[in-house]
Scaffold this motif. Structure first.
Motif, PDB file in Angstrom:
ATOM      1  N   VAL A   1      23.784  25.573  16.082  1.00 34.86           N
ATOM      2  CA  VAL A   1      22.403  25.963  16.383  1.00 34.86           C
ATOM      3  C   VAL A   1      21.445  24.779  16.280  1.00 34.86           C
ATOM      4  O   VAL A   1      20.235  24.946  16.447  1.00 34.86           O
ATOM      5  CB  VAL A   1      21.924  27.126  15.485  1.00 34.86           C
ATOM      6  N   TYR A   2      21.967  23.594  16.007  1.00 31.50           N
ATOM      7  CA  TYR A   2      21.128  22.399  15.997  1.00 31.50           C
ATOM      8  C   TYR A   2      21.909  21.217  16.556  1.00 31.50           C
ATOM      9  O   TYR A   2      23.135  21.220  16.601  1.00 31.50           O
ATOM     10  CB  TYR A   2      20.610  22.093  14.580  1.00 31.50           C
ATOM     11  N   ASP A   3      21.156  20.196  16.997  1.00 29.23           N
ATOM     12  CA  ASP A   3      21.770  19.014  17.622  1.00 29.23           C
ATOM     13  C   ASP A   3      21.918  17.857  16.655  1.00 29.23           C
ATOM     14  O   ASP A   3      22.759  16.975  16.872  1.00 29.23           O
ATOM     15  CB  ASP A   3      20.916  18.550  18.812  1.00 29.23           C
ATOM     16  N   GLY A   4      21.106  17.811  15.626  1.00 32.29           N
ATOM     17  CA  GLY A   4      21.164  16.693  14.693  1.00 32.29           C
ATOM     18  C   GLY A   4      20.280  16.950  13.493  1.00 32.29           C
ATOM     19  O   GLY A   4      19.504  17.910  13.449  1.00 32.29           O
ATOM     20  N   ILE A   5      20.415  16.077  12.503  1.00 29.39           N
ATOM     21  CA  ILE A   5      19.638  16.174  11.262  1.00 29.39           C
ATOM     22  C   ILE A   5      19.097  14.786  10.927  1.00 29.39           C
ATOM     23  O   ILE A   5      19.817  13.789  11.021  1.00 29.39           O
ATOM     24  CB  ILE A   5      20.507  16.645  10.082  1.00 29.39           C
ATOM     25  N   LEU A   6      17.843  14.734  10.544  1.00 29.22           N
ATOM     26  CA  LEU A   6      17.230  13.499  10.058  1.00 29.22           C
ATOM     27  C   LEU A   6      16.548  13.812   8.736  1.00 29.22           C
ATOM     28  O   LEU A   6      15.763  14.753   8.652  1.00 29.22           O
ATOM     29  CB  LEU A   6      16.200  12.980  11.074  1.00 29.22           C
TER      30      LEU A   6
ATOM     31  N   ASP B   1      17.790   9.437   4.733  1.00 30.04           N
ATOM     32  CA  ASP B   1      18.279   8.458   5.715  1.00 30.04           C
ATOM     33  C   ASP B   1      17.335   7.257   5.781  1.00 30.04           C
ATOM     34  O   ASP B   1      17.773   6.099   5.767  1.00 30.04           O
ATOM     35  CB  ASP B   1      18.365   9.095   7.116  1.00 30.04           C
ATOM     36  N   ALA B   2      16.035   7.557   5.892  1.00 27.24           N
ATOM     37  CA  ALA B   2      15.047   6.479   5.988  1.00 27.24           C
ATOM     38  C   ALA B   2      14.983   5.672   4.693  1.00 27.24           C
ATOM     39  O   ALA B   2      14.832   4.441   4.717  1.00 27.24           O
ATOM     40  CB  ALA B   2      13.675   7.065   6.308  1.00 27.24           C
ATOM     41  N   THR B   3      15.116   6.341   3.566  1.00 24.08           N
ATOM     42  CA  THR B   3      15.080   5.646   2.277  1.00 24.08           C
ATOM     43  C   THR B   3      16.261   4.703   2.135  1.00 24.08           C
ATOM     44  O   THR B   3      16.116   3.564   1.661  1.00 24.08           O
ATOM     45  CB  THR B   3      15.085   6.665   1.122  1.00 24.08           C
TER      46      THR B   3
ATOM     47  N   ARG C   1       4.034   8.648   9.009  1.00 20.39           N
ATOM     48  CA  ARG C   1       4.343   8.353  10.409  1.00 20.39           C
ATOM     49  C   ARG C   1       5.740   7.774  10.675  1.00 20.39           C
ATOM     50  O   ARG C   1       6.354   8.105  11.691  1.00 20.39           O
ATOM     51  CB  ARG C   1       3.277   7.410  10.993  1.00 20.39           C
ATOM     52  N   PRO C   2       6.271   6.887   9.822  1.00 17.22           N
ATOM     53  CA  PRO C   2       7.563   6.269  10.167  1.00 17.22           C
ATOM     54  C   PRO C   2       8.669   7.273  10.471  1.00 17.22           C
ATOM     55  O   PRO C   2       9.481   7.042  11.383  1.00 17.22           O
ATOM     56  CB  PRO C   2       7.880   5.433   8.918  1.00 17.22           C
ATOM     57  N   ILE C   3       8.722   8.401   9.770  1.00 17.82           N
ATOM     58  CA  ILE C   3       9.804   9.348  10.005  1.00 17.82           C
ATOM     59  C   ILE C   3       9.691   9.971  11.394  1.00 17.82           C
ATOM     60  O   ILE C   3      10.708  10.314  12.022  1.00 17.82           O
ATOM     61  CB  ILE C   3       9.819  10.443   8.917  1.00 17.82           C
TER      62      ILE C   3
ATOM     63  N   VAL D   1      11.185   7.551  13.997  1.00 14.77           N
ATOM     64  CA  VAL D   1      12.640   7.675  13.989  1.00 14.77           C
ATOM     65  C   VAL D   1      13.056   8.967  14.681  1.00 14.77           C
ATOM     66  O   VAL D   1      14.024   8.998  15.465  1.00 14.77           O
ATOM     67  CB  VAL D   1      13.191   7.630  12.555  1.00 14.77           C
ATOM     68  N   ALA D   2      12.328  10.047  14.432  1.00 19.93           N
ATOM     69  CA  ALA D   2      12.654  11.341  15.042  1.00 19.93           C
ATOM     70  C   ALA D   2      12.538  11.290  16.557  1.00 19.93           C
ATOM     71  O   ALA D   2      13.381  11.859  17.270  1.00 19.93           O
ATOM     72  CB  ALA D   2      11.731  12.418  14.481  1.00 19.93           C
ATOM     73  N   ARG D   3      11.516  10.628  17.073  1.00 17.89           N
ATOM     74  CA  ARG D   3      11.389  10.500  18.524  1.00 17.89           C
ATOM     75  C   ARG D   3      12.606   9.788  19.108  1.00 17.89           C
ATOM     76  O   ARG D   3      13.130  10.168  20.162  1.00 17.89           O
ATOM     77  CB  ARG D   3      10.116   9.726  18.874  1.00 17.89           C
ATOM     78  N   GLY D   4      13.056   8.745  18.422  1.00 18.85           N
ATOM     79  CA  GLY D   4      14.234   8.022  18.886  1.00 18.85           C
ATOM     80  C   GLY D   4      15.479   8.883  18.870  1.00 18.85           C
ATOM     81  O   GLY D   4      16.294   8.849  19.803  1.00 18.85           O
ATOM     82  N   ARG D   5      15.634   9.673  17.819  1.00 22.13           N
ATOM     83  CA  ARG D   5      16.797  10.562  17.726  1.00 22.13           C
ATOM     84  C   ARG D   5      16.769  11.613  18.827  1.00 22.13           C
ATOM     85  O   ARG D   5      17.802  11.949  19.423  1.00 22.13           O
ATOM     86  CB  ARG D   5      16.835  11.231  16.351  1.00 22.13           C
ATOM     87  N   LEU D   6      15.588  12.185  19.101  1.00 21.24           N
ATOM     88  CA  LEU D   6      15.475  13.179  20.169  1.00 21.24           C
ATOM     89  C   LEU D   6      15.812  12.574  21.524  1.00 21.24           C
ATOM     90  O   LEU D   6      16.456  13.225  22.361  1.00 21.24           O
ATOM     91  CB  LEU D   6      14.065  13.772  20.203  1.00 21.24           C
ATOM     92  N   ALA D   7      15.399  11.334  21.743  1.00 20.93           N
ATOM     93  CA  ALA D   7      15.718  10.664  23.006  1.00 20.93           C
ATOM     94  C   ALA D   7      17.228  10.500  23.157  1.00 20.93           C
ATOM     95  O   ALA D   7      17.775  10.677  24.263  1.00 20.93           O
ATOM     96  CB  ALA D   7      15.011   9.308  23.085  1.00 20.93           C
ATOM     97  N   GLU D   8      17.901  10.165  22.069  1.00 19.39           N
ATOM     98  CA  GLU D   8      19.362  10.049  22.111  1.00 19.39           C
ATOM     99  C   GLU D   8      20.005  11.403  22.425  1.00 19.39           C
ATOM    100  O   GLU D   8      20.946  11.495  23.219  1.00 19.39           O
ATOM    101  CB  GLU D   8      19.890   9.537  20.769  1.00 19.39           C
ATOM    102  N   ILE D   9      19.504  12.452  21.795  1.00 17.46           N
ATOM    103  CA  ILE D   9      20.053  13.789  21.988  1.00 17.46           C
ATOM    104  C   ILE D   9      19.826  14.278  23.417  1.00 17.46           C
ATOM    105  O   ILE D   9      20.730  14.837  24.056  1.00 17.46           O
ATOM    106  CB  ILE D   9      19.412  14.766  20.979  1.00 17.46           C
ATOM    107  N   ALA D  10      18.594  14.068  23.926  1.00 19.93           N
ATOM    108  CA  ALA D  10      18.226  14.586  25.243  1.00 19.93           C
ATOM    109  C   ALA D  10      18.682  13.689  26.381  1.00 19.93           C
ATOM    110  O   ALA D  10      18.714  14.125  27.538  1.00 19.93           O
ATOM    111  CB  ALA D  10      16.712  14.767  25.312  1.00 19.93           C
ATOM    112  N   GLY D  11      19.006  12.432  26.075  1.00 22.13           N
ATOM    113  CA  GLY D  11      19.396  11.492  27.122  1.00 22.13           C
ATOM    114  C   GLY D  11      18.224  10.794  27.761  1.00 22.13           C
ATOM    115  O   GLY D  11      18.387   9.997  28.687  1.00 22.13           O
ATOM    116  N   ALA D  12      17.019  11.073  27.283  1.00 23.43           N
ATOM    117  CA  ALA D  12      15.794  10.446  27.789  1.00 23.43           C
ATOM    118  C   ALA D  12      14.682  10.772  26.802  1.00 23.43           C
ATOM    119  O   ALA D  12      14.774  11.761  26.064  1.00 23.43           O
ATOM    120  CB  ALA D  12      15.432  10.967  29.179  1.00 23.43           C
TER     121      ALA D  12
END
Length: 285
Positions: free
Chosen positions: A74-79, A83-85, A197-199, A202-213
């Protein structure tokens, strides 16, 4: 503002940044309907990234979720803030000698970072994932010790900015409460996790990886129960937010967790200086 379910908003978004504790579960069990809500959003082509202030690496969470009744499909990934720490610790920006405050279960945060846990006298900085015993301890138990640390000007790393979370029917203190006391005493705090803001970068980057764009901010919905963390963080990041009223703010939102009242919900958000596109007691479809 009050809506009956995620389906009322789902068509407006391509991705969810969904909080975990207080939204998906209470530390003991998953809330009814949350797995269906996330699964239905994914079934329509949406992407789900769980965004947690958990002070531990995200690799430790899927098995816990499964035990609580939240399946991995039911989910694509976890952040996590953990992880950031860990990334920050590995940079050795504050040194290699850390005085650690928190339960033993979070010690894997240090694995592979090159940072060593030391006694108070040898510490170059402090890191907290929460009180040593969060069932009985709170910030005031640390006031005297923190006063000494602040006098030494030791930086304080907060691996979980949450102030309190639910554990079953009880509220327990998190590292954010300890960090707030440290700042009150004049100490310097470095935060990882929501609302900072930093998290979100990172989340935007992870979503881009998941969505392919890349996913446009306007097509991302953040879901959370914390006005000062989940909702404020989304507002500051320029992302819409859905407020789950049955979590840590339940007592202020209505007579019972399942019965939020619109004016009281609006007042809770106004006091925090934040805005949400909708609110509902629990995350359901």
């Amino acid at each position: 503002m009050l809506i009956s379910g995620l389906s009322a908003l789902a068509s407006r978004y391509d991705a969810l940044l969904c909080d975990v504790w207080g939204v998906l579960h209470n530390g003991r069990e998953a809330y009814p309907g949350v797995a269906d809500a996330l699964g239905n959003f994914r079934a329509k082509g949406g992407h789900v990234l769980l965004l947690s202030n958990a002070p531990r690496p995200s690799t430790a969470l899927p098995e816990m979720f499964r035990r609580l009744g939240i399946p991995s499909d039911v989910y694509d990934g976890i952040l996590t803030s953990g992880d950031a720490t860990r990334t920050y610790l590995a940079s050795r920006a504050l040194g290699e000698a850390c005085y650690y405050i928190g339960p033993d279960r979070d010690l894997n945060l240090f694995d592979g970072t090159g940072v060593t846990c030391v006694d108070e006298a040898d510490a170059e900085f402090i890191l907290a994932t929460g009180p040593f015993d969060d069932e009985v301890e709170g910030p005031e138990d640390y006031r005297e010790q923190f006063g000494k640390f602040a006098a030494r000007k030791l930086p304080f790393v907060c691996a979980n900015p949450d102030i309190v979370v639910e554990r079953g029917t009880k509220h327990i203190y998190c590292a954010g409460a300890l960090a707030a006391l440290y700042e009150e005493l004049g100490g310097e705090v470095v935060y990882f996790g929501k609302p900072h803001r930093p998290i979100y970068e990172v989340a935007r980057g992870r979503l881009a990886e998941i969505a392919g764009a890349p996913v446009a901010d306007a097509r991302i919905l953040a879901i959370g129960d914390g006005p000062m963390t989940d909702i404020m963080g989304a507002n500051d990041a320029g992302i819409d937010a859905l407020f789950i009223t049955g979590g840590i703010a339940a007592a202020d939102c209505g007579p019972a967790p399942e019965k939020p009242e619109g004016p009281r919900v609006a007042a809770v958000l106004a006091r925090a200086g934040v805005a949400a596109v909708g609110a509902m007691p629990r995350l359901v479809w």
